[in-house]
Write a protein that holds these residues in place. Structure first.
Motif, PDB file in Angstrom:
ATOM      1  N   PHE A 120       0.825  -1.216   0.000  1.00 35.42           N
ATOM      2  CA  PHE A 120       0.000   0.000   0.000  1.00 35.42           C
ATOM      3  C   PHE A 120       0.854   1.259   0.000  1.00 35.42           C
ATOM      4  CE2 PHE A 120      -0.856   2.283   4.141  1.00 35.42           C
ATOM      5  CZ  PHE A 120       0.095   1.645   4.920  1.00 35.42           C
ATOM      6  N   ILE A 121       0.257   2.300  -0.548  1.00 35.15           N
ATOM      7  CA  ILE A 121       0.916   3.605  -0.653  1.00 35.15           C
ATOM      8  C   ILE A 121       0.049   4.626   0.068  1.00 35.15           C
ATOM      9  CG2 ILE A 121       1.610   5.451  -2.249  1.00 35.15           C
ATOM     10  CD1 ILE A 121       2.291   3.336  -4.311  1.00 35.15           C
ATOM     11  N   GLN A 122       0.667   5.450   0.871  1.00 38.26           N
ATOM     12  CA  GLN A 122      -0.054   6.510   1.580  1.00 38.26           C
ATOM     13  C   GLN A 122      -0.060   7.781   0.736  1.00 38.26           C
ATOM     14  OE1 GLN A 122      -1.463   6.606   4.723  1.00 38.26           O
ATOM     15  NE2 GLN A 122      -0.305   5.256   6.096  1.00 38.26           N
ATOM     16  N   VAL A 123      -1.245   8.336   0.544  1.00 40.15           N
ATOM     17  CA  VAL A 123      -1.372   9.652  -0.090  1.00 40.15           C
ATOM     18  C   VAL A 123      -2.084  10.554   0.929  1.00 40.15           C
ATOM     19  CG1 VAL A 123      -2.172  10.927  -2.123  1.00 40.15           C
ATOM     20  CG2 VAL A 123      -1.583   8.491  -2.328  1.00 40.15           C
ATOM     21  N   PRO A 124      -1.325  11.114   1.876  1.00 34.08           N
ATOM     22  CA  PRO A 124      -1.935  11.840   3.001  1.00 34.08           C
ATOM     23  C   PRO A 124      -2.458  13.206   2.584  1.00 34.08           C
ATOM     24  CG  PRO A 124       0.423  11.403   3.379  1.00 34.08           C
ATOM     25  CD  PRO A 124       0.139  11.079   1.961  1.00 34.08           C
ATOM     26  N   THR A 125      -3.512  13.647   3.255  1.00 38.54           N
ATOM     27  CA  THR A 125      -4.128  14.933   2.910  1.00 38.54           C
ATOM     28  C   THR A 125      -4.282  15.865   4.103  1.00 38.54           C
ATOM     29  OG1 THR A 125      -6.384  14.148   3.259  1.00 38.54           O
ATOM     30  CG2 THR A 125      -5.448  13.810   1.060  1.00 38.54           C
ATOM     31  N   THR A 126      -3.715  15.514   5.237  1.00 38.47           N
ATOM     32  CA  THR A 126      -3.759  16.426   6.388  1.00 38.47           C
ATOM     33  C   THR A 126      -2.337  16.726   6.867  1.00 38.47           C
ATOM     34  OG1 THR A 126      -3.853  14.632   8.022  1.00 38.47           O
ATOM     35  CG2 THR A 126      -5.962  15.481   7.234  1.00 38.47           C
ATOM     36  N   ILE A 127      -2.221  17.784   7.663  1.00 39.03           N
ATOM     37  CA  ILE A 127      -0.919  18.104   8.262  1.00 39.03           C
ATOM     38  C   ILE A 127      -0.556  17.031   9.276  1.00 39.03           C
ATOM     39  CG2 ILE A 127       0.281  19.759   9.756  1.00 39.03           C
ATOM     40  CD1 ILE A 127      -1.368  21.976   8.401  1.00 39.03           C
ATOM     41  N   PHE A 164      -3.137  19.373  -1.628  1.00 43.65           N
ATOM     42  CA  PHE A 164      -4.316  18.860  -0.912  1.00 43.65           C
ATOM     43  C   PHE A 164      -4.553  19.599   0.402  1.00 43.65           C
ATOM     44  CE2 PHE A 164      -3.192  14.689  -3.148  1.00 43.65           C
ATOM     45  CZ  PHE A 164      -4.080  14.926  -4.191  1.00 43.65           C
ATOM     46  N   LEU A 165      -3.472  20.106   0.987  1.00 42.55           N
ATOM     47  CA  LEU A 165      -3.590  20.714   2.319  1.00 42.55           C
ATOM     48  C   LEU A 165      -4.332  22.048   2.287  1.00 42.55           C
ATOM     49  CD1 LEU A 165       0.029  20.000   3.627  1.00 42.55           C
ATOM     50  CD2 LEU A 165      -2.038  18.644   4.003  1.00 42.55           C
ATOM     51  N   GLU A 166      -4.460  22.613   1.088  1.00 46.99           N
ATOM     52  CA  GLU A 166      -5.035  23.960   0.996  1.00 46.99           C
ATOM     53  C   GLU A 166      -6.504  24.036   1.405  1.00 46.99           C
ATOM     54  OE1 GLU A 166      -3.868  25.514  -2.830  1.00 46.99           O
ATOM     55  OE2 GLU A 166      -1.762  25.363  -2.198  1.00 46.99           O
ATOM     56  N   THR A 167      -7.190  22.913   1.425  1.00 43.76           N
ATOM     57  CA  THR A 167      -8.612  22.942   1.799  1.00 43.76           C
ATOM     58  C   THR A 167      -8.849  22.557   3.257  1.00 43.76           C
ATOM     59  OG1 THR A 167      -8.807  20.683   0.990  1.00 43.76           O
ATOM     60  CG2 THR A 167      -9.424  22.431  -0.537  1.00 43.76           C
ATOM     61  N   LEU A 168      -7.777  22.362   4.015  1.00 48.59           N
ATOM     62  CA  LEU A 168      -7.944  21.937   5.413  1.00 48.59           C
ATOM     63  C   LEU A 168      -8.659  22.994   6.242  1.00 48.59           C
ATOM     64  CD1 LEU A 168      -4.623  20.319   6.670  1.00 48.59           C
ATOM     65  CD2 LEU A 168      -6.869  19.224   6.458  1.00 48.59           C
ATOM     66  N   PRO A 169      -9.685  22.592   6.997  1.00 48.47           N
ATOM     67  CA  PRO A 169     -10.321  23.557   7.897  1.00 48.47           C
ATOM     68  C   PRO A 169      -9.374  23.955   9.034  1.00 48.47           C
ATOM     69  CG  PRO A 169     -11.292  21.362   8.155  1.00 48.47           C
ATOM     70  CD  PRO A 169     -10.305  21.279   7.031  1.00 48.47           C
ATOM     71  N   GLU A 170      -9.689  25.105   9.620  1.00 49.86           N
ATOM     72  CA  GLU A 170      -8.830  25.707  10.638  1.00 49.86           C
ATOM     73  C   GLU A 170      -8.493  24.752  11.785  1.00 49.86           C
ATOM     74  OE1 GLU A 170      -9.242  29.536  13.486  1.00 49.86           O
ATOM     75  OE2 GLU A 170     -10.583  29.491  11.739  1.00 49.86           O
ATOM     76  N   ASN A 171      -9.518  24.022  12.263  1.00 50.66           N
ATOM     77  CA  ASN A 171      -9.244  23.157  13.431  1.00 50.66           C
ATOM     78  C   ASN A 171      -8.323  21.991  13.068  1.00 50.66           C
ATOM     79  OD1 ASN A 171     -11.353  21.951  11.941  1.00 50.66           O
ATOM     80  ND2 ASN A 171     -12.021  20.804  13.729  1.00 50.66           N
ATOM     81  N   GLU A 179       1.393  18.449  16.250  1.00 52.52           N
ATOM     82  CA  GLU A 179       2.363  17.350  16.148  1.00 52.52           C
ATOM     83  C   GLU A 179       3.682  17.842  15.529  1.00 52.52           C
ATOM     84  OE1 GLU A 179       1.935  14.477  17.570  1.00 52.52           O
ATOM     85  OE2 GLU A 179      -0.129  13.768  17.358  1.00 52.52           O
ATOM     86  N   VAL A 180       3.602  18.863  14.694  1.00 52.09           N
ATOM     87  CA  VAL A 180       4.835  19.454  14.167  1.00 52.09           C
ATOM     88  C   VAL A 180       5.641  20.040  15.333  1.00 52.09           C
ATOM     89  CG1 VAL A 180       5.821  21.227  12.660  1.00 52.09           C
ATOM     90  CG2 VAL A 180       3.790  19.958  11.902  1.00 52.09           C
ATOM     91  N   VAL A 181       4.943  20.800  16.182  1.00 54.90           N
ATOM     92  CA  VAL A 181       5.601  21.409  17.334  1.00 54.90           C
ATOM     93  C   VAL A 181       6.138  20.322  18.284  1.00 54.90           C
ATOM     94  CG1 VAL A 181       5.146  22.790  19.417  1.00 54.90           C
ATOM     95  CG2 VAL A 181       4.406  23.614  17.177  1.00 54.90           C
ATOM     96  N   LYS A 182       5.379  19.243  18.419  1.00 58.40           N
ATOM     97  CA  LYS A 182       5.873  18.128  19.242  1.00 58.40           C
ATOM     98  C   LYS A 182       7.202  17.604  18.699  1.00 58.40           C
ATOM     99  CE  LYS A 182       4.988  13.912  18.361  1.00 58.40           C
ATOM    100  NZ  LYS A 182       4.249  12.692  18.007  1.00 58.40           N
TER     101      LYS A 182
END
Ligand code: NAD
Ligand code: ZN
Length: 351
Positions: A120-127, A164-171, A179-182
């Motif tokens: 399987f291949i991951q195509v992630p769409t969230t941060i 893909f990330l451009e449509t992410l809602p604020e929350n 998790e980046v900060v972590k």
């Protein structure tokens, strides 16, 4: 970016990266008897055309699963297997996970169990998926507990397209940036300074974001390479997570995003660590509207049973990932009383 686990793979990050599915993985996908996309239904609505365009000629089959956490139910796991069987898939089938961490966890688990394992291949769409798509943990939820049924199973590749990330809602931006900060807290002070210095999360440009995601993935990859099956240093990735998991379980999953809970958990871990980083971290969290004030209506006694159940704690004690200096995480067993005192201090600090 390479991840050198037992089965190594590459993480590709950048705008337009989906074109690499055919450019780099055309052989793998072309040799498959079927290419099956398991897609988060909301993500499919927004972005499936672009993905299908990148897969032109491969005639993929698409299964839409419920958006977000609902994807990780036993029912949806069964739906995936039913779909694969009804499409006459075989061990020669390749699965693509298209969505955030939820669909990634589900698809990875399906891939690891269908006919004892298909690629399987991951195509992630969230941060947040910069975290979940790398490292090979797959899972679905059992009615008695989140992520209780799963496997370690690495993807063949991660193709992370910034578009893909451009449509992410604020929350969801808020959740993923936690998790980046972590990753910065447990690895690199200069990078943490940079992240906490933005006026707000909106001030991070798309290009800068890709850079931060790349750094986060590098931190995670290095830890996973050293400790693929979580015997040691991989536990450091749980910085902030003992309390976060308790909050999520206490409130009911989905009431607060995972990353928001992790921010509360990191504040608590910094308090327990007597870290000088706490004030500026709290300020960052406040500016970016992380729900710190929610700690006020969650008494310690209500969270304690969940913290004791944490996979990382043993029965009689609470184990936390604490921080020496930035980049120096360590594990400490903390007596209940001290854990309670620190929690109450933190609640008083938050105005
Ligand atoms: P998610 O997958 O639940 O998605 C959150 C919401 O965002 C959903 O409603 C989804 O439809 C929507 N969405 C996704 N991409 C979008 C886009 N590009 N535009 C607009 N909307 C979009 O959330 P997540 O935060 O990515 O993942 C959380 C899950 O990841 C949890 O189940 C958690 O347990 C898991 N996780 C796994 C690991 C691991 O190592 N395997 C690590 C961390 C988290
Ligand atoms: Zn997490």
């Amino acid at each position: 970016l390479r991840v050198e686990t037992e089965h190594p793979y590459t993480v590709h990050i950048g705008q337009g990266a989906v074109k690499l599915l055919t450019e780099r993985y055309g052989d793998l996908l072309g040799a498959a008897d079927r290419v099956v996309v398991i897609a988060d239904s909301q993500v499919a609505e927004l972005h499936l055309d672009k993905l299908l365009d990148a897969l032109k000629g491969l005639e993929p089959k698409v299964l839409r699963v419920p958006a977000g956490e609902q994807a990780k139910s036993v029912e949806s796991f069964m739906d995936c297997h039913s779909f694969l069987l009804s499409e006459n898939c075989s061990r020669n089938t390749v699965i693509l996970a298209f969505g955030g961490g939820a669909v990634g966890d589900l698809s990875g688990f399906v891939a690891s169990t269908f006919m004892r394992g298909v690629p399987f291949i991951q195509v992630p769409t969230t941060i947040l998926a910069h975290d979940s798509a790398v490292g090979g943990k797959t899972a679905i939820n059992h009615p008695l507990g989140k992520n209780m049924v799963g496997t370690f199973y690495q993807p063949r590749a991660v193709v992370y397209d910034g578009d893909f990330l451009e449509t992410l809602p604020e929350n969801e931006i808020r959740s993923g940036m936690a998790e980046v900060v972590k990753h910065a807290f447990i690895s690199n002070e200069g990078w943490l300074d940079q992240l906490l210095a933005y006026d707000s999360l909106e001030a991070v440009s798309g290009e800068e974001l890709e850079g931060h995601l790349e750094k986060g993935i590098a931190v995670k990859a290095a830890i996973v390479e050293e400790d693929e099956f979580e015997g040691g240093v991989r536990k450091f990735l749980n910085f902030g997570h003992t309390l976060a998991h308790a909050i999520e379980a206490h409130l009911g999953y989905g009431r607060m995003t995972h990353g928001e809970a992790v921010v509360l958990g990191m504040a608590y871990a910094l308090e327990l660590s007597s870290s000088p980083e706490l004030p500026r971290f709290l300020n960052w969290a406040k500016v970016n509207q992380y729900p710190l004030e929610r700690l006020k209506d969650m008494p310690f006694e209500e969270l304690l049973p969940y913290m004791k159940k944490d996979k990382k704690s043993t029965a009689a004690s609470l184990n936390f990932v604490l921080l020496g200096a930035v980049g120096q995480p360590y594990i400490e067993t903390i007596p209940e009383q001290r854990a309670q005192a620190a929690y109450d201090t933190l609640r008083k600090t938050i105005k």
